[in-house]
Design a protein around this motif. Structure first.
Motif, PDB file in Angstrom:
ATOM      1  N   PRO A  68      -9.006  -9.872   0.001  1.00 22.71           N
ATOM      2  CA  PRO A  68      -9.275 -10.026   1.438  1.00 22.71           C
ATOM      3  C   PRO A  68      -9.018  -8.761   2.258  1.00 22.71           C
ATOM      4  O   PRO A  68      -9.654  -8.573   3.295  1.00 22.71           O
ATOM      5  CB  PRO A  68      -8.330 -11.143   1.879  1.00 22.71           C
ATOM      6  N   PHE A  69      -8.104  -7.877   1.815  1.00 22.96           N
ATOM      7  CA  PHE A  69      -7.853  -6.646   2.579  1.00 22.96           C
ATOM      8  C   PHE A  69      -9.066  -5.710   2.557  1.00 22.96           C
ATOM      9  O   PHE A  69      -9.094  -4.734   3.293  1.00 22.96           O
ATOM     10  CB  PHE A  69      -6.622  -5.884   2.049  1.00 22.96           C
ATOM     11  N   ASP A  70     -10.058  -5.993   1.695  1.00 20.74           N
ATOM     12  CA  ASP A  70     -11.279  -5.177   1.630  1.00 20.74           C
ATOM     13  C   ASP A  70     -12.371  -5.679   2.579  1.00 20.74           C
ATOM     14  O   ASP A  70     -13.461  -5.101   2.616  1.00 20.74           O
ATOM     15  CB  ASP A  70     -11.855  -5.181   0.195  1.00 20.74           C
ATOM     16  N   ASN A 134     -10.249  -3.220   9.888  1.00 21.29           N
ATOM     17  CA  ASN A 134      -9.944  -4.658   9.816  1.00 21.29           C
ATOM     18  C   ASN A 134      -8.480  -5.043  10.020  1.00 21.29           C
ATOM     19  O   ASN A 134      -8.129  -6.202   9.851  1.00 21.29           O
ATOM     20  CB  ASN A 134     -10.394  -5.204   8.448  1.00 21.29           C
ATOM     21  N   THR A 135      -7.593  -4.092  10.359  1.00 24.39           N
ATOM     22  CA  THR A 135      -6.171  -4.401  10.234  1.00 24.39           C
ATOM     23  C   THR A 135      -5.462  -4.741  11.543  1.00 24.39           C
ATOM     24  O   THR A 135      -4.594  -5.607  11.568  1.00 24.39           O
ATOM     25  CB  THR A 135      -5.442  -3.234   9.515  1.00 24.39           C
ATOM     26  N   ASN A 136      -5.817  -4.058  12.613  1.00 22.81           N
ATOM     27  CA  ASN A 136      -5.142  -4.342  13.881  1.00 22.81           C
ATOM     28  C   ASN A 136      -6.110  -4.030  15.014  1.00 22.81           C
ATOM     29  O   ASN A 136      -7.133  -3.340  14.810  1.00 22.81           O
ATOM     30  CB  ASN A 136      -3.869  -3.493  14.006  1.00 22.81           C
ATOM     31  N   LEU A 147      -8.215  -0.819  14.277  1.00 26.05           N
ATOM     32  CA  LEU A 147      -7.520   0.148  13.416  1.00 26.05           C
ATOM     33  C   LEU A 147      -7.537  -0.241  11.940  1.00 26.05           C
ATOM     34  O   LEU A 147      -7.446  -1.426  11.592  1.00 26.05           O
ATOM     35  CB  LEU A 147      -6.060   0.272  13.874  1.00 26.05           C
ATOM     36  N   TRP A 148      -7.626   0.774  11.118  1.00 26.48           N
ATOM     37  CA  TRP A 148      -7.489   0.652   9.654  1.00 26.48           C
ATOM     38  C   TRP A 148      -6.774   1.903   9.197  1.00 26.48           C
ATOM     39  O   TRP A 148      -7.170   3.007   9.602  1.00 26.48           O
ATOM     40  CB  TRP A 148      -8.881   0.554   9.016  1.00 26.48           C
ATOM     41  N   GLU A 149      -5.729   1.770   8.410  1.00 23.57           N
ATOM     42  CA  GLU A 149      -4.801   2.890   8.244  1.00 23.57           C
ATOM     43  C   GLU A 149      -5.329   4.134   7.548  1.00 23.57           C
ATOM     44  O   GLU A 149      -4.714   5.193   7.646  1.00 23.57           O
ATOM     45  CB  GLU A 149      -3.536   2.421   7.529  1.00 23.57           C
ATOM     46  N   ALA A 150      -6.439   4.028   6.853  1.00 25.31           N
ATOM     47  CA  ALA A 150      -6.900   5.192   6.084  1.00 25.31           C
ATOM     48  C   ALA A 150      -7.985   5.997   6.792  1.00 25.31           C
ATOM     49  O   ALA A 150      -8.522   6.947   6.216  1.00 25.31           O
ATOM     50  CB  ALA A 150      -7.391   4.742   4.712  1.00 25.31           C
ATOM     51  N   ILE A 298       8.093  -2.741   1.019  1.00 25.62           N
ATOM     52  CA  ILE A 298       7.994  -3.215   2.397  1.00 25.62           C
ATOM     53  C   ILE A 298       6.605  -2.920   2.947  1.00 25.62           C
ATOM     54  O   ILE A 298       6.139  -1.781   2.862  1.00 25.62           O
ATOM     55  CB  ILE A 298       9.062  -2.521   3.274  1.00 25.62           C
ATOM     56  N   PHE A 299       5.930  -3.936   3.441  1.00 19.14           N
ATOM     57  CA  PHE A 299       4.738  -3.701   4.264  1.00 19.14           C
ATOM     58  C   PHE A 299       5.162  -3.606   5.720  1.00 19.14           C
ATOM     59  O   PHE A 299       4.824  -2.662   6.396  1.00 19.14           O
ATOM     60  CB  PHE A 299       3.732  -4.852   4.123  1.00 19.14           C
ATOM     61  N   HIS A 300       5.903  -4.607   6.184  1.00 16.30           N
ATOM     62  CA  HIS A 300       6.166  -4.721   7.620  1.00 16.30           C
ATOM     63  C   HIS A 300       7.634  -4.661   8.002  1.00 16.30           C
ATOM     64  O   HIS A 300       8.478  -5.259   7.339  1.00 16.30           O
ATOM     65  CB  HIS A 300       5.579  -6.037   8.148  1.00 16.30           C
ATOM     66  N   THR A 365       8.610 -15.119   4.356  1.00 14.97           N
ATOM     67  CA  THR A 365       8.191 -14.863   5.728  1.00 14.97           C
ATOM     68  C   THR A 365       7.462 -13.533   5.840  1.00 14.97           C
ATOM     69  O   THR A 365       7.721 -12.607   5.090  1.00 14.97           O
ATOM     70  CB  THR A 365       9.408 -14.967   6.689  1.00 14.97           C
ATOM     71  N   GLU A 366       6.498 -13.462   6.740  1.00 16.97           N
ATOM     72  CA  GLU A 366       5.686 -12.259   6.940  1.00 16.97           C
ATOM     73  C   GLU A 366       5.248 -12.201   8.406  1.00 16.97           C
ATOM     74  O   GLU A 366       5.491 -13.140   9.156  1.00 16.97           O
ATOM     75  CB  GLU A 366       4.438 -12.285   6.038  1.00 16.97           C
ATOM     76  N   PHE A 367       4.611 -11.125   8.788  1.00 14.93           N
ATOM     77  CA  PHE A 367       4.047 -10.971  10.130  1.00 14.93           C
ATOM     78  C   PHE A 367       5.078 -11.195  11.236  1.00 14.93           C
ATOM     79  O   PHE A 367       4.939 -12.089  12.072  1.00 14.93           O
ATOM     80  CB  PHE A 367       2.861 -11.935  10.315  1.00 14.93           C
TER      81      PHE A 367
HETATM   82  O1  3ON Z   1      -4.983   6.080  -2.358  1.00 10.71           O
HETATM   83  C1  3ON Z   1      -4.014   5.953  -1.390  1.00 10.71           C
HETATM   84  C2  3ON Z   1      -3.304   4.643  -1.424  1.00 10.71           C
HETATM   85  C3  3ON Z   1      -3.791   3.611  -0.518  1.00 10.71           C
HETATM   86  C4  3ON Z   1      -3.357   2.247  -0.882  1.00 10.71           C
HETATM   87  C5  3ON Z   1      -4.504   6.335  -0.053  1.00 10.71           C
HETATM   88  C6  3ON Z   1      -5.066   5.280   0.848  1.00 10.71           C
HETATM   89  C7  3ON Z   1      -4.613   5.704   2.211  1.00 10.71           C
HETATM   90  C8  3ON Z   1      -6.579   5.281   0.762  1.00 10.71           C
HETATM   91  C9  3ON Z   1      -4.577   3.906   0.588  1.00 10.71           C
HETATM   92  C10 3ON Z   1      -5.072   2.873   1.510  1.00 10.71           C
HETATM   93  C11 3ON Z   1      -4.394   1.899   2.071  1.00 10.71           C
HETATM   94  C12 3ON Z   1      -4.976   0.864   2.900  1.00 10.71           C
HETATM   95  C13 3ON Z   1      -6.368   0.999   3.370  1.00 10.71           C
HETATM   96  C14 3ON Z   1      -4.235  -0.219   3.212  1.00 10.71           C
HETATM   97  C15 3ON Z   1      -4.671  -1.372   3.962  1.00 10.71           C
HETATM   98  C16 3ON Z   1      -3.894  -2.470   4.113  1.00 10.71           C
HETATM   99  C17 3ON Z   1      -4.337  -3.698   4.726  1.00 10.71           C
HETATM  100  C18 3ON Z   1      -5.729  -3.809   5.172  1.00 10.71           C
HETATM  101  C19 3ON Z   1      -3.560  -4.786   4.891  1.00 10.71           C
HETATM  102  C20 3ON Z   1      -2.183  -5.008   4.524  1.00 10.71           C
HETATM  103  C21 3ON Z   1      -1.613  -6.211   4.711  1.00 10.71           C
HETATM  104  C22 3ON Z   1      -0.258  -6.506   4.316  1.00 10.71           C
HETATM  105  C23 3ON Z   1       0.340  -7.743   4.176  1.00 10.71           C
HETATM  106  C24 3ON Z   1       1.732  -7.824   3.730  1.00 10.71           C
HETATM  107  C25 3ON Z   1      -0.344  -8.974   4.404  1.00 10.71           C
HETATM  108  C26 3ON Z   1       0.175 -10.162   4.040  1.00 10.71           C
HETATM  109  C27 3ON Z   1      -0.583 -11.357   4.177  1.00 10.71           C
HETATM  110  C28 3ON Z   1      -0.149 -12.591   3.860  1.00 10.71           C
HETATM  111  C29 3ON Z   1       1.181 -12.853   3.275  1.00 10.71           C
HETATM  112  C30 3ON Z   1      -1.010 -13.755   4.099  1.00 10.71           C
HETATM  113  O2  3ON Z   1      -1.509 -14.308   2.940  1.00 10.71           O
END
Ligand code: 3ON
Ligand code: FE
Length: 486
Positions: A68-70, A134-136, A147-150, A298-300, A365-367
């Motif tokens: 889904p992050f894609d 797709n992220t924020n 925003l998308w971090e990359a 850690i993500f958040h 817990t998240e978010f």
């Molecule tokens: O190659 C490198 C490594 C990498 C992973 C460089 C990079 C910058 C291209 C890169 C890219 C990272 C990206 C694009 C990360 C995007 C993350 C994203 C879209 C979402 C992250 C969400 C995190 C969480 C913890 C979501 C949790 C959701 C739930 C628990 C619900 O089910």
């Protein structure tokens, strides 16, 4: 562990996988309507707009994405005015979205493992990134930014959600330059954000923007090793990054076998490095300091603040990174097999250069969310999405509130058929108490395969919903969003 196993068997699940999967269906349609299915009452003082971002498409013309992050970013906008609410959703018209919709097939590899059709031969040595925005979504300096971090932000019309192009902040960003999806807003009126450029040496860039949306400062810092840093925290004087011990093996990615993020592994025997970077030369500690603590991922983060000789950081920590595997199906996740994301408090002792970790609660817990005026400062309340039960990994079905001072906790659950996203705390205008305000959250209801916007009283979650706004459709599980009173 025997007791544990027994508990596990006795514990009835609060959800079915089939219900949970429903929230991962694409929403290709774009809507625009006044919400008329309302239970309860929208508080008349609640005025402003909630923006949300997340993958709107989980497939391209029927070809399922690997993760889904894609998925392509889709913005939802709920405007509250005089006790009424208006809904609109629109896809961010990124270059990649437009090209793939036109071609009716996957043209890009995704960071989280989506591959172009045709096997590894069709994917080998393709390092192009598709900025999926797709992220924020934030409204800052009169600009609505997806925003998308990359990569660089996309600029949108805050009313129509029409995509206007990329945002480079007057040439401060170059084409394709990263700008993270987790800015922090210093209540003094400064938006602080960062960017990661990973490699053998990783460059962390820190940006500061004024209320007009102009970049007033951009500084680079180099740290040894590969970094995957999704979020950070600020205090009045510092930016703090957790460099989790990860190893990146680019070979399978280069060979077209899997996505870049699937080549990242947590090294459990290596420490997490905590990088503390002064924001100004006037900071009490003038040099960058790196402390070490035990491994984890850690993500958040929730928030951070300074005490005398100490910085406190609250974060959501996983024992290891959820493994995304090339031939797996994320919709068949076995929650019991993944480590639960849990709330931790880190005490960074700046005199002794020691870190103390404290588990605040075992619940998944998240978010996390909190009062915007307390960002970077001492605070008492945090809110988050959480599992229905207090142990073991499970989908997010409840809203959790923690009183960090008294240790009291509250839970409002949507189980068995509800699934929640990120809560947003909206303070009541001129409020005195830190928790005087509302929690707004999007709930996916598997019973009718639709989503609802739920408003809760942040002071009393147990009271239940103040209002439930039924949408005419579902919104796929999203990532982050923000509220603006404007
Ligand atoms: O190659 C490198 C490594 C990498 C992973 C460089 C990079 C910058 C291209 C890169 C890219 C990272 C990206 C694009 C990360 C995007 C993350 C994203 C879209 C979402 C992250 C969400 C995190 C969480 C913890 C979501 C949790 C959701 C739930 C628990 C619900 O089910
Ligand atoms: Fe995030």
């Amino acid at each position: 562990t025997q007791d544990h196993q027994q508990d596990n068997q006795v514990l009835e699940k609060s959800y079915t996988i089939k219900d949970w999967q429903g929230g991962y269906e694409s929403l290709p349609e774009e809507y625009d309507y006044w919400i008329d299915d309302i239970e309860g009452e929208i508080p008349p003082e609640l005025a402003g707009t909630l923006f949300r971002n997340g993958a709107g498409l989980l497939d391209i013309n029927g070809e399922r994405l690997h993760h889904p992050f894609d998925g392509d970013g889709m913005i939802s906008r709920i405007t509250f005015i005089n006790g009424r609410a208006h809904f609109r959703n629109r896809f961010v018209q990124t270059a990649g979205y437009l090209a793939e919709q036109k071609a009716k097939k996957i043209l890009y590899r995704g960071v989280f493992g989506t591959q172009k059709p045709g096997g590894w031969l069709a994917n080998i040595f393709d390092f192009k990134l598709k900025n999926i925005a797709n992220t924020n979504v934030i409204y800052w300096g009169k600009k609505l930014l997806a925003l998308w971090e990359a990569a660089e932000p996309y600029l949108l019309n805050p009313h129509s959600l029409e995509t206007l192009g990329n945002e480079y902040f007057n040439g401060v960003l170059s084409q394709g330059e990263a700008f993270s999806a987790h800015p922090r807003i210093d209540p003094r009126g400064i938006l602080v954000n960062f960017a990661i450029k990973p490699g053998l040496l990783t460059t962390i860039t820190i940006f500061e923007l004024n209320t007009k949306g102009e970049v007033t400062s951009k500084k680079n810092h180099q740290v040894p090793g590969f970094c995957f840093i999704h979020d950070f925290v600020i205090t009045e004087n510092y930016c703090i990054f957790f460099q989790n011990p990860v190893k990146f093996n680019p070979i399978p990615f280069a060979l077209g076998i899997c996505g870049a993020a699937e080549c990242i592994k947590v090294e459990k025997n290596q420490p997490t490095k905590i990088i503390i970077i002064p924001r100004t030369t006037k900071a009490p500690m003038e040099k960058v300091k790196i402390l070490e603590t035990k491994a984890g991922f850690i993500f958040h983060h929730v928030n951070a603040f300074e005490l005398e000789n100490e910085i406190i950081v609250d974060s959501i920590c996983y024992e290891s990174l959820m493994e995304v595997e090339p031939n797996s199906d994320y919709r068949k996740t076995d929650f019991d097999k993944n480590s639960p994301p849990q709330l931790w408090r880190f005490h960074l002792n700046l005199l002794e250069n020691q870190v103390q970790n404290q588990l605040i609660d075992t619940r998944t817990t998240e978010f996390p969310a909190m009062h915007p005026r307390h960002v970077g400062k001492p605070y008492r309340y945090l809110y988050s999405a959480a599992a229905h039960q207090s142990t073991l990994n499970a989908p997010l079905q409840a809203i959790f509130k923690v009183d960090l001072e008294s240790g009291t906790k509250q839970l409002w659950s949507t189980a068995p058929r509800g699934f929640v996203g990120e809560p947003i705390f909206v303070p009541r205008a001129h409020s005195q108490q830190e928790d005087d305000g509302w929690i707004i959250v999007v709930v996916y209801n598997a019973e009718n395969h639709r989503s609802e916007i739920v408003i809760l009283d942040a002071q009393n979650l147990a009271k239940g919903r103040i209002a439930k706004l039924g949408l005419k459709h579902h919104i796929p599980y999203g990532l982050h969003g923000s509220f603006t009173p404007e």
